[in-house]
Scaffold this active site. Sequence first.
Site, short mmCIF file in Angstrom:
data_model
loop_
_atom_site.label_atom_id
_atom_site.label_comp_id
_atom_site.label_asym_id
_atom_site.label_seq_id
_atom_site.Cartn_x
_atom_site.Cartn_y
_atom_site.Cartn_z
N ASP A 1 -30.03 41.44 -21.39
CA ASP A 1 -30.07 41.60 -20.06
C ASP A 1 -29.05 42.73 -19.60
O ASP A 1 -27.99 42.40 -19.92
CB ASP A 1 -30.08 40.12 -19.35
CG ASP A 1 -31.05 40.11 -18.22
OD1 ASP A 1 -30.98 41.05 -17.27
OD2 ASP A 1 -31.94 39.12 -18.27
N ASP B 1 -31.87 44.19 -15.06
CA ASP B 1 -32.24 43.36 -13.99
C ASP B 1 -31.99 44.45 -12.59
O ASP B 1 -31.24 45.08 -12.38
CB ASP B 1 -30.81 42.26 -13.95
CG ASP B 1 -30.87 41.21 -12.96
OD1 ASP B 1 -32.14 40.49 -12.97
OD2 ASP B 1 -30.18 41.30 -11.92
N GLU C 1 -36.96 45.55 -14.72
CA GLU C 1 -37.37 44.58 -13.91
C GLU C 1 -37.08 44.79 -12.35
O GLU C 1 -35.91 45.36 -12.10
CB GLU C 1 -36.58 43.14 -14.22
CG GLU C 1 -37.12 41.84 -13.30
CD GLU C 1 -36.11 41.44 -12.37
OE1 GLU C 1 -36.46 40.29 -11.74
OE2 GLU C 1 -35.16 41.91 -12.00
N HIS D 1 -37.69 32.85 -15.81
CA HIS D 1 -36.50 31.91 -15.30
C HIS D 1 -36.36 31.97 -13.72
O HIS D 1 -35.55 31.05 -13.15
CB HIS D 1 -35.13 32.23 -15.92
CG HIS D 1 -34.75 33.59 -15.44
ND1 HIS D 1 -35.60 34.79 -15.82
CD2 HIS D 1 -33.66 34.18 -14.74
CE1 HIS D 1 -35.16 35.70 -15.30
NE2 HIS D 1 -33.75 35.47 -14.62
N ASP D 2 -37.33 32.71 -13.14
CA ASP D 2 -37.02 32.85 -11.71
C ASP D 2 -38.30 32.19 -11.00
O ASP D 2 -38.29 32.16 -9.73
CB ASP D 2 -37.12 34.31 -11.46
CG ASP D 2 -35.73 35.16 -11.31
OD1 ASP D 2 -34.72 34.18 -11.54
OD2 ASP D 2 -35.83 36.19 -11.64
O1 TEU Z 1 -34.22 38.57 -10.08
C1 TEU Z 1 -34.57 39.62 -9.22
C2 TEU Z 1 -35.35 39.08 -7.92
O2 TEU Z 1 -35.92 39.85 -7.43
C3 TEU Z 1 -35.12 37.68 -7.63
O3 TEU Z 1 -34.83 37.96 -6.22
C4 TEU Z 1 -36.23 37.07 -7.75
O4 TEU Z 1 -37.27 37.68 -7.14
C5 TEU Z 1 -36.19 35.53 -7.06
O5 TEU Z 1 -35.18 35.16 -7.80
C6 TEU Z 1 -37.41 34.81 -7.39
O6 TEU Z 1 -37.20 33.49 -7.05
C7 TEU Z 1 -33.17 39.01 -10.90
C8 TEU Z 1 -32.95 38.00 -12.03
O7 TEU Z 1 -34.17 37.75 -12.70
C9 TEU Z 1 -32.50 36.72 -11.12
O8 TEU Z 1 -32.26 35.54 -12.02
C10 TEU Z 1 -31.17 37.04 -10.52
O9 TEU Z 1 -30.95 35.81 -9.66
C11 TEU Z 1 -31.35 38.25 -9.68
O10 TEU Z 1 -31.85 39.42 -10.42
C12 TEU Z 1 -29.91 38.65 -9.40
O11 TEU Z 1 -29.35 39.38 -10.46
#
Ligand code: TEU
Length: 505
Positions: free
Chosen positions: A96, A196, A253, A330-331
């Site tokens: 990442d 990211d 992403e 994971h989000d």
């Molecule tokens: O997520 C990017 C993002 O757009 C987040 O706002 C996501 O849509 C949201 O968490 C959904 O609930 C990335 C990573 O995948 C995330 O884990 C990080 O917290 C974020 O960037 C900041 O680095």
Amino acid sequence: MVDFKHSVVYQIWPRSFKDSNNDGIGDIQGIISKLDYLKNLGITCIWLSPIYASPNDDYGYDISDYYAINPEYGTMDDFDELLLECKNRNIDILMDLVANHTSTEHKWFKDALNNPSSPYRDFYYFKEGVNHREPNNWLSFFGGSSWTKESDNSYYLTSFAPTQADLNWENEKVREEIYNVMKFYLNKGIRGFRMDVINCIDKKPGLPDKNPNKKGYQFPDDYILNGPKVHTYLKEMNEKVMSKYDDVITLAEGCMVTLQDAMNYTNPDNKEIDMCFHFDLSTLGYGSLGKYDFRKFYRFNASDIKSITRKWQNAMMEHHGYIANFLSNHDNMRHIERYGDIKLYYLESAKAFALYNFMLYGTPFIYQGEEIGMTNLKLDYHEWKDYEAINSVQAMHDMLHVPLPIAKKIGQYVTRDNARTPVQWSSEDYAGFSTTTPWIKLNPNYTVINAEDCIKDPQSIYNFYKKLIELRKNNEALCTGTFKELNKDHKSILCFKRSLGEDEY
Ligand code: TEU
Ligand code: CA
């Protein structure tokens, strides 16, 4: 060597994957101990969510040292061992790359904060406040203002958590530093990066108010997403980093990429990156302010899924761009419950969506645990770990006047913690994840949902994934063949054909 269109990628969120030293936290040696499991499943590549040094306010997405491994996960020697063990099994690693921001614990940021003439002040966005308020009205992704106070009338930009300070990509020294990090890990032998929120690295010059006539914080949208210079920077990155190595794989992403942006990022002629995620499926049924905007009640139907599928698949056929397909990560809460129905159709939900994901054009991604049908755990508020959830509940209350008990219910439904409970390896104590209480609550259903049992059962979700992976890997039409939708007007059945020459699925 497997190229990106033939890869099958498995996302590991290390903290909850496998604990080797029984402190309740997943770690690198834990990953090594499960490589044979992954090899057996058939995947060709691992995407490792961040394992760098981090105070963990956003579980690794707040990096305090790009060149050090988080001691909870192991050492650089452990990482080198992981690389070697993956190499022995022909498994690639994507790391990442979190380059939109660093932790406020990073030495650059600390120097910027402690020393008024620090060259690192220009690594970030420091700005004077306006009329005793923040420099602008931008809303943070995680709720509240995008600005964090430095002193009386000075602020710095934090588009995510207040301890994640946005890097200023206009500064070419910032870009050089990030390119050096990339080279450091590519030289070690990783295959590439998942980048990211890479579509956030160009902020609108001058950082003006968004919708200046409206009251309250405004989501900055096109002021921080997919700006024109994202392309400039990615082209430079490609020239200075990716092009110097053989067969690097890169994946962008970023939330809210439009179709055109995605095609531009990934069209090989543009020499930017290989593939891109889109979030149209994961944001189905959200209100205009995002995940915690419950005003559409997270409702959607089969036609919505059909039209999103059509839109992205056809775009790739027409524009030479390329996406990666995923259902869970994971989000988000786990997809088996978001799109399926685990009460009536547990196995069917898991299998139907897996089939969908693997038959599409675009590289398939699997999120840890989905291959064994793990489900969401409705954690009590006091058990939550996810900053986004905790802060958004407060923001819903403060900004939208949602009563706290209701805000918490919504949070419980959508919190990222749902997908972050430990992987259920067996029906032994602590699900075979650890021999002690894990850092986040374990889903008690591990006695019935676990990898060990799944592997043994020929009808299991795991064995279905295994077959799908094999099918995809052995059939060129499924990897690079064209996509054609067949019964566009049907309300609930999605049907499409993948073909390459005579070969049709
Ligand atoms: O997520 C990017 C993002 O757009 C987040 O706002 C996501 O849509 C949201 O968490 C959904 O609930 C990335 C990573 O995948 C995330 O884990 C990080 O917290 C974020 O960037 C900041 O680095
Ligand atoms: Ca551990």
